[in-house]
Design a protein around this motif. Structure first.
Motif, short mmCIF file in Angstrom:
data_model
loop_
_atom_site.label_atom_id
_atom_site.label_comp_id
_atom_site.label_asym_id
_atom_site.label_seq_id
_atom_site.Cartn_x
_atom_site.Cartn_y
_atom_site.Cartn_z
N ASP A 72 0.85 -1.21 0.08
CA ASP A 72 0.03 -0.05 -0.01
C ASP A 72 0.74 1.18 -0.11
OD1 ASP A 72 -2.59 1.40 0.19
OD2 ASP A 72 -2.16 1.51 2.43
N ASN A 73 1.88 1.31 0.57
CA ASN A 73 2.98 2.33 0.78
C ASN A 73 3.48 2.48 -0.68
OD1 ASN A 73 2.51 2.58 3.32
ND2 ASN A 73 4.19 1.62 4.05
N ILE A 74 3.80 1.45 -1.44
CA ILE A 74 4.54 1.57 -2.64
C ILE A 74 3.11 2.41 -3.55
CG2 ILE A 74 5.04 0.39 -4.82
CD1 ILE A 74 6.58 -1.73 -2.78
N PHE A 75 1.98 1.79 -3.54
CA PHE A 75 0.89 2.20 -4.41
C PHE A 75 0.84 3.80 -4.00
CE2 PHE A 75 -1.28 -1.70 -4.69
CZ PHE A 75 -0.63 -1.98 -5.80
N ASP A 79 1.05 6.86 -6.97
CA ASP A 79 0.24 7.90 -7.24
C ASP A 79 0.92 9.19 -7.25
OD1 ASP A 79 -1.65 5.84 -7.62
OD2 ASP A 79 -2.46 6.08 -5.48
N LEU A 80 1.88 9.59 -6.19
CA LEU A 80 2.30 10.82 -6.07
C LEU A 80 3.19 10.92 -7.16
CD1 LEU A 80 3.09 10.81 -2.06
CD2 LEU A 80 1.65 12.16 -3.45
N MET A 81 3.98 9.82 -7.51
CA MET A 81 4.91 10.01 -8.87
C MET A 81 4.33 10.36 -9.98
SD MET A 81 7.90 7.24 -7.59
CE MET A 81 8.91 7.53 -9.12
N SER A 82 3.16 9.51 -10.31
CA SER A 82 2.45 9.71 -11.43
C SER A 82 1.81 11.24 -11.54
CB SER A 82 1.30 8.64 -11.63
OG SER A 82 0.40 8.79 -10.56
N GLN A 83 1.36 11.85 -10.30
CA GLN A 83 0.83 13.33 -10.48
C GLN A 83 1.77 14.39 -10.99
OE1 GLN A 83 -0.67 13.93 -6.53
NE2 GLN A 83 -2.29 12.35 -6.93
N ALA A 176 -18.18 7.30 0.36
CA ALA A 176 -17.79 6.18 1.16
C ALA A 176 -17.22 5.08 0.09
CB ALA A 176 -19.18 5.53 1.72
N LEU A 177 -17.89 4.90 -1.17
CA LEU A 177 -17.37 3.99 -1.99
C LEU A 177 -15.95 4.23 -2.64
CD1 LEU A 177 -20.58 3.83 -4.50
CD2 LEU A 177 -19.66 2.06 -2.85
N ARG A 178 -15.64 5.81 -2.72
CA ARG A 178 -14.20 6.05 -2.95
C ARG A 178 -13.09 5.52 -2.11
NH1 ARG A 178 -15.29 11.04 -3.45
NH2 ARG A 178 -15.80 10.77 -5.80
N LEU A 179 -13.63 5.45 -0.75
CA LEU A 179 -12.76 4.95 0.31
C LEU A 179 -12.17 3.44 0.05
CD1 LEU A 179 -13.97 6.85 3.24
CD2 LEU A 179 -11.80 7.61 2.21
N VAL A 180 -13.32 2.68 -0.38
CA VAL A 180 -13.23 1.41 -0.49
C VAL A 180 -13.06 0.94 -1.92
CG1 VAL A 180 -14.25 0.65 1.70
CG2 VAL A 180 -15.56 0.76 -0.33
N ARG A 181 -12.24 1.84 -2.74
CA ARG A 181 -12.32 1.48 -4.19
C ARG A 181 -11.31 0.44 -4.50
NH1 ARG A 181 -8.61 2.78 -7.91
NH2 ARG A 181 -7.28 3.78 -6.46
N ARG A 182 -10.43 0.42 -3.78
CA ARG A 182 -9.30 -0.90 -4.24
C ARG A 182 -10.02 -2.12 -3.65
NH1 ARG A 182 -4.73 -0.02 -6.50
NH2 ARG A 182 -4.09 -2.03 -5.77
N MET A 377 2.38 -8.70 -7.66
CA MET A 377 2.84 -7.66 -7.06
C MET A 377 3.39 -7.48 -5.78
SD MET A 377 0.28 -4.45 -7.97
CE MET A 377 -0.50 -4.22 -9.78
N LEU A 378 2.63 -8.46 -4.87
CA LEU A 378 3.17 -8.63 -3.44
C LEU A 378 4.28 -9.30 -3.63
CD1 LEU A 378 2.56 -8.28 -0.49
CD2 LEU A 378 1.12 -10.29 -0.62
N ASN A 379 4.39 -10.49 -4.42
CA ASN A 379 5.59 -11.27 -4.48
C ASN A 379 6.82 -10.59 -5.13
OD1 ASN A 379 3.91 -13.83 -3.84
ND2 ASN A 379 3.47 -14.04 -5.73
N LEU A 380 6.66 -9.71 -5.96
CA LEU A 380 7.71 -8.77 -6.21
C LEU A 380 8.12 -7.90 -5.25
CD1 LEU A 380 8.98 -8.09 -9.01
CD2 LEU A 380 7.62 -6.11 -9.40
#
Length: 418
Positions: A72-75, A79-83, A176-182, A377-380
């Motif tokens: 989650d920290n990597i995501f 997101d910050l880098m893609s902005q 509320a849906l945006r908070l549980v989007r993933r 992704m987690l295995n990576l």
């Protein structure tokens, strides 16, 4: 007693005789018969916090939570880098400002260097400073996840429709849906790509409220009903025993106290209003109203977790659905009351609740395409600094064929674009 009183009197006279100008109060000797205050034994307070501390731990789910926190920290960093509009990379100096935004307990430099399969650190050919970008392996997996979300678009629509059918008024807040989007497998632009695209199923009442156009009774079968039907057919159990029952799976080392089995058996037989049933809510003040009301909330939480991709969600985000789903209870305390159905992990900065029946040895029992990509992704991420010889070989081959073009017309506080 007479001996103690004489001792007190003699001490009192000696104090007054030695210091006639001061008034000395009689001293009280310690003893079992001269204590004026009575200490009563107080019953220990049982609350959600004490239950959380005294619960039986599940090491496998705690380990999975720790691993998913890193992902989650990597995501968040991605997101910050893609902005950034300067290019596909960012200087490490600028990334050091994102430590609190990404929720990291270590420095950005140490975190980036620990995952060479996810982050690629290099020296800028013009500025000569350290820069970072996402590796091609991770970018390919991110694109694969986006493709999996597009392929499972119809299933995602059914998830939202079921959530709306569970709500009291057939409405949910978009926030509320945006908070549980993933957790629900929704794309980032789900408001336009899902809610706006399927206008026959969804309708935006306000800017932040979505409602269901028409109920679909074919979707009114909860996931727990499928398990009950399977138990009834395969194990030949009585319908009275399985009609309102839930699968119970206690963690290893769970202590069963006296009378617990009888209470659990009575709770399993207790009738309740099921998640998709349209009936009047149970009155709490009626006979057995509290237990039936709480069991209905357990059924809603069970169905909510069954609709998620990973069969888990943060406890704080469930609070945003309390009013819409008519769960006016303490959600965390209710989850802790049923350790055989739910498990709360406190690893990381948040509390995450898991559906116990859906996990086995840290993996899902029934996987899905989105979960499979996230597992890759987690295995990576879990590779860490292992198997880095191939990375060095690819870096050397790419460095020989790099042609750099610097765009000088772009202005900003970042690094020039190559």
């Amino acid at each position: 007693m007479r001996i103690l009183q004489s001792l007190r009197f003699s001490l009192y006279q000696s104090n007054n005789s030695s210091h006639p100008s001061t008034i000395c109060l009689p001293t009280t000797l310690f003893g079992p018969f001269n204590s004026s205050t009575q200490k009563r034994w107080k019953k220990p307070l049982v609350s959600a916090q004490t239950r959380l501390e005294d619960r039986t731990r599940d090491t496998q789910l705690d380990k999975l939570t720790t691993q998913l926190t890193k992902l989650d920290n990597i995501f968040k960093l991605h997101d910050l880098m893609s902005q950034r509009k300067r290019g596909p990379f960012v200087s490490v100096q600028i990334m050091s400002r994102w430590r609190k935004l990404a929720g990291l307990n270590v420095g950005i430099g140490a975190f980036v260097h620990h995952y060479p399969h996810v982050f690629e650190v290099f020296i800028h050919p013009v500025k000569r400073n350290l820069c970072c970008r996402i590796t091609m392996k991770m970018l390919n997996l991110i694109k694969e996840e986006e493709n999996a979300m597009k392929q499972c678009e119809l299933e995602t629509v059914l998830r939202i429709k079921r959530l709306l059918m569970m709500s009291v008024n057939g409405t949910l807040h978009v926030h509320a849906l945006r908070l549980v989007r993933r957790e629900l497998g929704l794309p980032e632009d789900f408001r336009d790509s899902i809610l706006g695209k399927y206008s026959k199923d969804f309708k935006l009442v306000d800017l932040e409220v979505v409602s269901l156009v028409e109920r679909d009774e074919n979707l009114g079968l909860a996931e727990i009903e499928k398990w009950r039907e399977k138990e009834y057919r395969e194990k030949w159990l009585n319908e009275f025993e399985t009609r309102y029952a839930f699968p119970i799976n206690f963690p290893t080392g769970f202590k069963i106290e006296r009378g617990f089995r009888d209470k659990l058996k009575n709770w399993q037989r207790l009738p309740y209003v099921k998640p998709y049933e349209i009936k009047e809510l149970v009155r709490v003040r009626t006979c057995g109203g509290v237990e039936r009301y709480e069991k209905r909330a357990v059924g809603i939480l069970h169905e909510f977790l069954s609709l998620t991709v990973g069969k888990m969600v943060e406890v704080e985000r469930l609070a945003h659905f309390r009013r819409d789903l008519a769960m006016e209870v303490n959600v965390r305390e209710l989850l802790l009351k049923h350790p055989g159905i739910f498990y709360i992990s406190t690893k990381g900065n948040t509390q995450t609740v898991f559906l116990r029946e859906a996990h086995n040895k840290g993996c899902l029992v029934e996987s899905n395409p989105i979960y499979d990509v996230r597992r890759k992704m987690l295995n990576l991420v879990l590779l860490g600094r292992r198997c880095t010889k191939e990375l060095h070989a690819t870096k050397e081959s790419d460095s020989d064929n790099v042609v750099c073009e610097v765009k000088e017309d772009v202005k900003g506080d970042g690094v020039s674009v190559i």
